[in-house]
Design a protein around this motif. Structure first.
Motif, PDB file in Angstrom:
ATOM      1  N   ARG A 319       0.744  -1.182   0.118  1.00  0.00           N
ATOM      2  CA  ARG A 319       0.056   0.111  -0.237  1.00  0.00           C
ATOM      3  C   ARG A 319       0.577   1.733  -0.054  1.00  0.00           C
ATOM      4  N   GLN A 320       1.752   0.826  -0.016  1.00  0.00           N
ATOM      5  CA  GLN A 320       3.444   2.503   0.280  1.00  0.00           C
ATOM      6  C   GLN A 320       3.636   2.159  -0.369  1.00  0.00           C
ATOM      7  N   ASN A 321       4.641   3.561  -0.895  1.00  0.00           N
ATOM      8  CA  ASN A 321       5.696   3.537  -2.119  1.00  0.00           C
ATOM      9  C   ASN A 321       6.996   3.575  -1.397  1.00  0.00           C
ATOM     10  N   LYS A 322       7.048   2.347  -0.596  1.00  0.00           N
ATOM     11  CA  LYS A 322       8.174   1.570  -0.506  1.00  0.00           C
ATOM     12  C   LYS A 322       7.908   0.160  -0.072  1.00  0.00           C
ATOM     13  N   VAL A 323       9.466  -0.362   0.049  1.00  0.00           N
ATOM     14  CA  VAL A 323       9.017  -1.898   0.286  1.00  0.00           C
ATOM     15  C   VAL A 323      10.575  -2.351   1.256  1.00  0.00           C
ATOM     16  N   LEU A 324      10.205  -2.884   2.699  1.00  0.00           N
ATOM     17  CA  LEU A 324      10.972  -3.563   3.187  1.00  0.00           C
ATOM     18  C   LEU A 324      10.823  -4.873   3.511  1.00  0.00           C
ATOM     19  N   LEU A 325      11.326  -5.528   2.787  1.00  0.00           N
ATOM     20  CA  LEU A 325      12.370  -6.874   2.850  1.00  0.00           C
ATOM     21  C   LEU A 325      13.287  -7.211   3.873  1.00  0.00           C
ATOM     22  N   ILE A 351      16.967  -6.849   3.858  1.00  0.00           N
ATOM     23  CA  ILE A 351      18.368  -6.623   4.721  1.00  0.00           C
ATOM     24  C   ILE A 351      18.311  -8.095   4.869  1.00  0.00           C
ATOM     25  N   TYR A 352      19.041  -8.729   4.784  1.00  0.00           N
ATOM     26  CA  TYR A 352      19.339 -10.414   4.342  1.00  0.00           C
ATOM     27  C   TYR A 352      20.231 -10.585   5.426  1.00  0.00           C
ATOM     28  N   SER A 353      20.112 -11.016   6.451  1.00  0.00           N
ATOM     29  CA  SER A 353      19.823 -11.830   7.469  1.00  0.00           C
ATOM     30  C   SER A 353      20.703 -13.145   7.761  1.00  0.00           C
ATOM     31  N   GLU A 383      23.464  -6.531   3.866  1.00  0.00           N
ATOM     32  CA  GLU A 383      24.057  -7.945   4.987  1.00  0.00           C
ATOM     33  C   GLU A 383      24.307  -7.499   5.952  1.00  0.00           C
ATOM     34  N   ILE A 384      24.319  -8.718   6.350  1.00  0.00           N
ATOM     35  CA  ILE A 384      24.458  -8.753   8.102  1.00  0.00           C
ATOM     36  C   ILE A 384      24.520  -9.925   8.107  1.00  0.00           C
ATOM     37  N   TYR A 385      25.093 -10.472   9.180  1.00  0.00           N
ATOM     38  CA  TYR A 385      25.912 -11.242   9.998  1.00  0.00           C
ATOM     39  C   TYR A 385      25.965 -11.894  10.936  1.00  0.00           C
ATOM     40  N   GLN A 405      18.710   2.359  12.875  1.00  0.00           N
ATOM     41  CA  GLN A 405      20.450   2.438  11.588  1.00  0.00           C
ATOM     42  C   GLN A 405      19.958   2.421  10.981  1.00  0.00           C
ATOM     43  N   LEU A 406      19.448   1.163  10.488  1.00  0.00           N
ATOM     44  CA  LEU A 406      19.378   0.625   8.447  1.00  0.00           C
ATOM     45  C   LEU A 406      18.725   1.336   7.507  1.00  0.00           C
ATOM     46  N   VAL A 407      17.277   1.285   8.345  1.00  0.00           N
ATOM     47  CA  VAL A 407      16.251   1.619   7.895  1.00  0.00           C
ATOM     48  C   VAL A 407      15.357   2.365   8.817  1.00  0.00           C
TER      49      VAL A 407
END
Length: 448
Positions: A319-325, A351-353, A383-385, A405-407
């Motif tokens: 529904r928004q004009n931005k997406v976070l996966l 964000i891939y953890s 990327e986050i490990y 911090q990231l988003v």
């Protein structure tokens, strides 16, 4: 689309509530006067009959909830329906026990004999009651075994085959109902129950059995190739005849049964691990158990029975004009699929953890997808490990602080979350604390 889904949801709720209303109306028509004027035994008997009827409605609803009925599943998602199925199962069992207890107590008072003597009389003198007794034993057994299987994290197949016995239980309950229950009090009420049972049975037969077999015959699903992903996961590519006509959406999952020796008797849900427009279906599974450890042994040319697609974890939620996966481990698979669809069309952050970079399967594909981004619609891959320091990547656990911090514009985004249950639970709480509206958070469990 939103209005259409709302109308479908309203129609489904109306369908279920109407059946409850019809049942209550028939019960009151035949028993209302006796319930009001009768003594304690009669009141107990009437309430007992009502609890049995409502239990039957719940039981039939149970079959529809978990039956992969497309017009229901496409609105709520199979994962949400499976959770509702679990709790309504307990309610159904409670209502059945109440029915047995109340009716037995009522007749024991009417006949002036002990409770257990009355129950023994039911079992020995009424054929239909022994059917109901066997059904009740089956239900108690399946519930007990299911809880044990889940708590001990045993094989999915055990849970599945235990649940098959519930179909026998429902059949026996139906024999009891039509032999001695309220359904025999009126031809109209009997016709209503026959129609309701037939409606449910036809839906189960069509969606659980006919449709997968029809698609198997039509598309001829066949393994094209099997590839290792960093040695920690396996990708299976499935081709077929005119497979581009097999409708599916990025983010959805399917239930696969591989018709190869050693795999016949097992079927498992896996999400699509690349875009739905590709000419092949691809699933990617991490080696986490007995079945996934054997998947590298799958051979090209093996036929595949596909049930699905299922799930509402799709771009229709946006529904928004931005997406976070946000992906945790192998939870990347549906988000890899969605990223292919969304990149270049919307402001996208992923964000891939993972524990280590080697466990970040499909990472190179995600980097290639970044090429479709633009200044207007950027695709930022983070990327986050947790167990390894990697140049250019974040280190540590993904938590509330890292999200801030990231988003920094988190609350302006639709968020799609997929990963291990503990991670998902923690991040859902963190995002709620950060003010993300509940309607902007989308997640699915991808398990039955």
């Amino acid at each position: 689309m939103v209005q259409f889904l709302y109308m479908k949801r309203l129609a489904i709720y109306s369908f279920f509530l109407t059946n409850f209303a019809i049942t209550l109306g028939f019960w009151w028509y035949f028993n209302g006067e006796s319930f009001v004027a009768g003594g304690i035994p009669v009141k107990l008997l009437m309430i007992g009959k009502l609890s049995g009827l409502i239990a039957t409605i719940f039981a039939l609803n149970q079959l529809l909830l978990i039956g992969r009925i497309k017009w229901i599943e496409s609105v709520f998602g199979l994962d949400k329906l499976s959770r509702v199925h679990k709790w309504t199962g307990y309610i159904t069992l409670l209502l059945i026990v109440s029915h047995v207890s109340l009716v037995t107590r009522a007749y024991s008072l009417i006949n002036d004999i002990g409770y257990f003597s009355q129950y023994f009389s039911f079992l020995t003198e009424y054929d239909d009651v022994i059917y109901a007794f066997i059904a009740l034993v089956i239900l108690f057994t399946t519930v007990g075994l299911s809880i044990t299987i889940i708590r001990r994290n045993l094989k999915y197949e055990w849970w599945y085959y235990v649940h098959i016995f519930n179909y026998a239980a429902f059949f026996l309950f139906a024999l009891h109902q039509f032999e001695y229950g309220l359904a025999s009090s009126s031809e109209w009420f009997r016709a209503y129950w026959l129609a309701l049972y037939s409606f449910v049975a036809l839906h189960i037969l069509y969606f659980r059995f006919f449709k997968p077999l029809y698609n198997f015959q039509r598309f001829g699903f066949t393994i094209d190739k099997v590839e290792s992903e960093n040695g920690v996961a396996t990708s299976v590519y499935i081709t077929g005849n005119n497979i581009e006509k097999f409708t599916r959406r990025s983010g959805q999952f399917m239930i696969f049964r591989f018709l190869q020796k050693g795999f016949y008797w097992q079927k498992h849900p896996f999400s699509l691990s690349w875009g739905a427009h590709n000419k092949e279906i691809r699933l990617t599974a991490k080696k986490l158990g007995d079945f996934t450890e054997l998947m590298p042994n799958l051979k090209p040319g093996t036929k595949v029975l596909v049930d699905g697609p299922h799930g509402v974890f799709t771009s229709d939620k946006i529904r928004q004009n931005k997406v976070l996966l946000i992906a945790g481990g192998i939870g990347i698979t549906p988000l890899r699929s969605l990223s292919e669809e969304l990149a270049g069309n919307i402001d996208l952050t992923l964000i891939y953890s993972a524990k280590t970079r080697n466990e970040a399967v499909l990472l190179e594909e995600l980097k290639n997808i970044q090429n479709f981004s633009s200044s207007q619609h950027p695709f930022k891959l983070i990327e986050i490990y947790s167990d390894e320091k990697v140049t250019g990547a974040e280190h540590g656990m993904l938590n509330k602080g890292k999200l801030v911090q990231l988003v920094p514009d988190l609350t302006e985004r639709d968020v799609f979350l997929c990963g291990p249950p503990a991670m998902m639970k923690a991040l859902k709480s963190a995002m709620a604390e950060l003010g993300l509206p509940k309607k902007q958070l989308h997640w699915e469990r991808f398990a039955l």
